[in-house]
Design a protein around this motif. Structure first.
Motif, short mmCIF file in Angstrom:
data_model
loop_
_atom_site.label_atom_id
_atom_site.label_comp_id
_atom_site.label_asym_id
_atom_site.label_seq_id
_atom_site.Cartn_x
_atom_site.Cartn_y
_atom_site.Cartn_z
N VAL A 22 -52.51 14.05 -103.42
CA VAL A 22 -53.51 13.08 -102.97
C VAL A 22 -54.38 13.65 -101.85
O VAL A 22 -55.57 13.40 -101.79
CB VAL A 22 -52.81 11.78 -102.49
CG1 VAL A 22 -53.80 10.82 -101.85
CG2 VAL A 22 -52.12 11.09 -103.67
N ASP A 39 -59.09 9.65 -103.15
CA ASP A 39 -58.78 8.40 -103.86
C ASP A 39 -57.91 8.66 -105.09
O ASP A 39 -57.76 7.79 -105.95
CB ASP A 39 -60.08 7.70 -104.29
CG ASP A 39 -60.90 7.23 -103.09
OD1 ASP A 39 -60.29 6.78 -102.11
OD2 ASP A 39 -62.14 7.32 -103.14
N ARG A 40 -57.34 9.88 -105.18
CA ARG A 40 -56.48 10.19 -106.32
C ARG A 40 -55.23 9.32 -106.28
O ARG A 40 -54.72 8.99 -105.21
CB ARG A 40 -56.05 11.68 -106.30
CG ARG A 40 -57.19 12.63 -106.56
CD ARG A 40 -56.69 14.01 -106.94
NE ARG A 40 -56.01 14.72 -105.89
CZ ARG A 40 -56.57 15.60 -105.05
NH1 ARG A 40 -57.86 15.86 -105.14
NH2 ARG A 40 -55.85 16.21 -104.14
N LEU A 41 -54.74 8.99 -107.47
CA LEU A 41 -53.53 8.19 -107.62
C LEU A 41 -52.49 9.03 -108.34
O LEU A 41 -52.76 9.56 -109.42
CB LEU A 41 -53.83 6.92 -108.42
CG LEU A 41 -52.64 6.03 -108.78
CD1 LEU A 41 -52.03 5.40 -107.53
CD2 LEU A 41 -53.05 4.93 -109.74
N ILE A 52 -59.00 5.65 -107.32
CA ILE A 52 -58.93 4.22 -106.99
C ILE A 52 -59.83 3.97 -105.79
O ILE A 52 -59.62 4.54 -104.71
CB ILE A 52 -57.48 3.82 -106.62
CG1 ILE A 52 -56.50 4.18 -107.74
CG2 ILE A 52 -57.41 2.33 -106.27
CD1 ILE A 52 -56.72 3.50 -109.06
N LYS A 55 -58.87 3.88 -101.80
CA LYS A 55 -57.45 4.20 -101.61
C LYS A 55 -57.24 5.23 -100.48
O LYS A 55 -56.34 5.09 -99.65
CB LYS A 55 -56.85 4.72 -102.91
CG LYS A 55 -55.38 5.12 -102.79
CD LYS A 55 -54.80 5.49 -104.15
CE LYS A 55 -53.40 6.04 -104.03
NZ LYS A 55 -53.35 7.41 -103.51
N ASP A 221 -48.14 4.50 -100.55
CA ASP A 221 -47.77 5.65 -101.38
C ASP A 221 -46.42 6.22 -100.98
O ASP A 221 -45.74 6.83 -101.80
CB ASP A 221 -48.84 6.75 -101.27
CG ASP A 221 -49.96 6.55 -102.27
OD1 ASP A 221 -50.14 5.40 -102.71
OD2 ASP A 221 -50.66 7.52 -102.61
N LYS A 246 -46.57 1.06 -104.59
CA LYS A 246 -47.13 1.68 -105.79
C LYS A 246 -46.26 1.39 -107.01
O LYS A 246 -46.60 1.77 -108.12
CB LYS A 246 -47.21 3.18 -105.55
CG LYS A 246 -48.27 3.89 -106.32
CD LYS A 246 -48.51 5.29 -105.83
CE LYS A 246 -47.28 6.16 -105.84
NZ LYS A 246 -47.58 7.56 -105.58
N VAL A 249 -47.78 0.11 -110.18
CA VAL A 249 -48.46 1.09 -111.04
C VAL A 249 -47.42 1.77 -111.93
O VAL A 249 -47.63 1.94 -113.13
CB VAL A 249 -49.22 2.15 -110.20
CG1 VAL A 249 -49.82 3.22 -111.10
CG2 VAL A 249 -50.33 1.50 -109.37
N VAL A 277 -56.04 -2.41 -109.06
CA VAL A 277 -55.17 -1.55 -108.23
C VAL A 277 -55.78 -1.42 -106.82
O VAL A 277 -55.09 -1.51 -105.81
CB VAL A 277 -54.99 -0.15 -108.87
CG1 VAL A 277 -54.20 0.77 -107.94
CG2 VAL A 277 -54.25 -0.27 -110.21
N SER A 278 -57.10 -1.24 -106.77
CA SER A 278 -57.79 -1.17 -105.49
C SER A 278 -57.56 -2.44 -104.67
O SER A 278 -57.27 -2.40 -103.47
CB SER A 278 -59.29 -0.94 -105.71
OG SER A 278 -59.98 -0.85 -104.49
N TYR A 281 -54.15 -2.45 -103.14
CA TYR A 281 -54.07 -1.56 -101.98
C TYR A 281 -54.70 -2.23 -100.74
O TYR A 281 -54.18 -2.13 -99.64
CB TYR A 281 -54.74 -0.21 -102.26
CG TYR A 281 -53.79 0.82 -102.83
CD1 TYR A 281 -53.04 1.64 -101.98
CD2 TYR A 281 -53.63 0.99 -104.19
CE1 TYR A 281 -52.17 2.58 -102.48
CE2 TYR A 281 -52.74 1.93 -104.71
CZ TYR A 281 -52.01 2.72 -103.85
OH TYR A 281 -51.13 3.66 -104.35
#
Length: 316
Positions: A22, A39-41, A52, A55, A221, A246, A249, A277-278, A281
């Motif tokens: 991330v 913003d990687r998930l 996202i 994020k 996370d 998380k 997800v 998802v956003s 968060y």
């Protein structure tokens, strides 16, 4: 909506770049680290194809707030936050273990328990527990720090010492710091009507040999939270806990046939799902910090981050 999923900066004095699942970490003159939360998930140690919205900002702002709330207990690497997505801190040599601590039998611990295991990382788990029950005492269940694309593996304290991954003297400090941070995190969560279920901490050594907390702390996370209200009733009825982490997800991925195993396809995430998802968060940010989330300007995130970091480095 604009997201940041990759960076390619060239800052003054830049020596190297490390790209994690991330975060992207820029080494400046072997003195400072500029850590950019993208913003990687990631789930099941796999990075999802789409970012996202907000994020990275959420993770960075929770982590910096929590570092300030615990710096009286445990020293950390952080110096400044020149941008909503950026933290700057001391260059450290990371320990090659993640210190996972669990107050409740949830997530990975629950999956192992259901499979009939009563030992996790060399630590016994009592018989007769239900998923999401509280352990008599929090247990420390370390994992190895895997390279990108590899899976973190459970490891016991005994193995860590036997393999010389961490010296005994240092490991005792890591355990002590882990317990202190979890206790403080539990108190902060309780004030917000939340239960800190489990979390992980990462530590490193500064150039002068000081052990400090690095990376992130008490974010969605790295941590699992339950809502305290209704926890007991749900446990008594064997119902799923209402949680902020998380895990939602992961559960969505599992229900769509994906657990990061070979040959499995990542299910398509629609824009509608990504925005949901956003929203989760943002909800977590507001619950954890007790403050309203203020969305940063994302019209040109790449340029915004670059300008703010360059401005900071002029004075650093």
């Amino acid at each position: 909506m604009s997201t940041i999923v990759d960076t390619d900066y060239n800052f003054p004095g830049q020596k190297s770049v490390y790209k994690g699942k991330v975060r992207e970490v820029y080494n400046i003159n072997d003195e400072l680290l500029v850590m950019i939360a993208t913003d990687r998930l990631s789930a099941f140690d796999v990075v999802m194809p789409k970012g996202i919205p907000f994020k990275g900002q959420i993770l960075n702002q929770i982590a910096t707030q929590m570092m300030k709330a615990t710096e009286d207990l445990v020293p950390n690497w952080l110096i400044a936050t020149p941008d909503p997505n950026v933290a700057v801190g001391h260059l450290c040599e990371p320990f090659k273990v993640e210190m996972v601590i669990r107050g409740y039998q949830s997530g990975h611990a629950a999956r192992e328990y259901k499979a009939g295991k009563r030992m996790l990382c060399g630590v016994p788990m009592p018989d007769g527990m239900k998923e999401n029950d509280k352990f008599p005492e929090p247990i420390i269940t370390p994992s190895t720090k895997a390279d990108n694309g590899e899976h973190d593996e459970d490891i016991s304290r005994e193995e860590i010492l036997a393999k010389g991954i961490v010296s005994e003297e240092d490991y005792l400090v890591l355990e002590d710091y882990t317990r202190k941070l979890f206790q403080r995190g539990t108190e902060i969560a309780a004030d917000r009507g939340l239960i800190l279920v489990d979390t992980k901490y990462e530590f490193g050594k500064t150039k002068d040999g000081k052990i400090v907390l690095i990376d992130e702390i008490h974010t969605p996370d790295s941590s699992r939270y339950f809502y305290a209200e209704g926890y007991e009733e749900r446990q008594q009825k064997c119902e799923a806990q209402k949680q902020l982490s998380k895990e939602f997800v992961r559960q969505w991925l599992i229900s769509n046939g994906f657990q990061g195993k070979e040959g499995q396809q990542i299910p398509d995430m629609t824009n509608e799902y990504i925005n949901s998802v956003s929203d989760r968060y943002i909800e977590l940010f507001e619950n954890i910090t007790g403050t309203t989330f203020e969305k940063a300007d994302v019209s040109d995130i790449q340029s915004r981050i670059e300008a703010n970091v360059l401005e900071y480095l002029k004075t650093a």
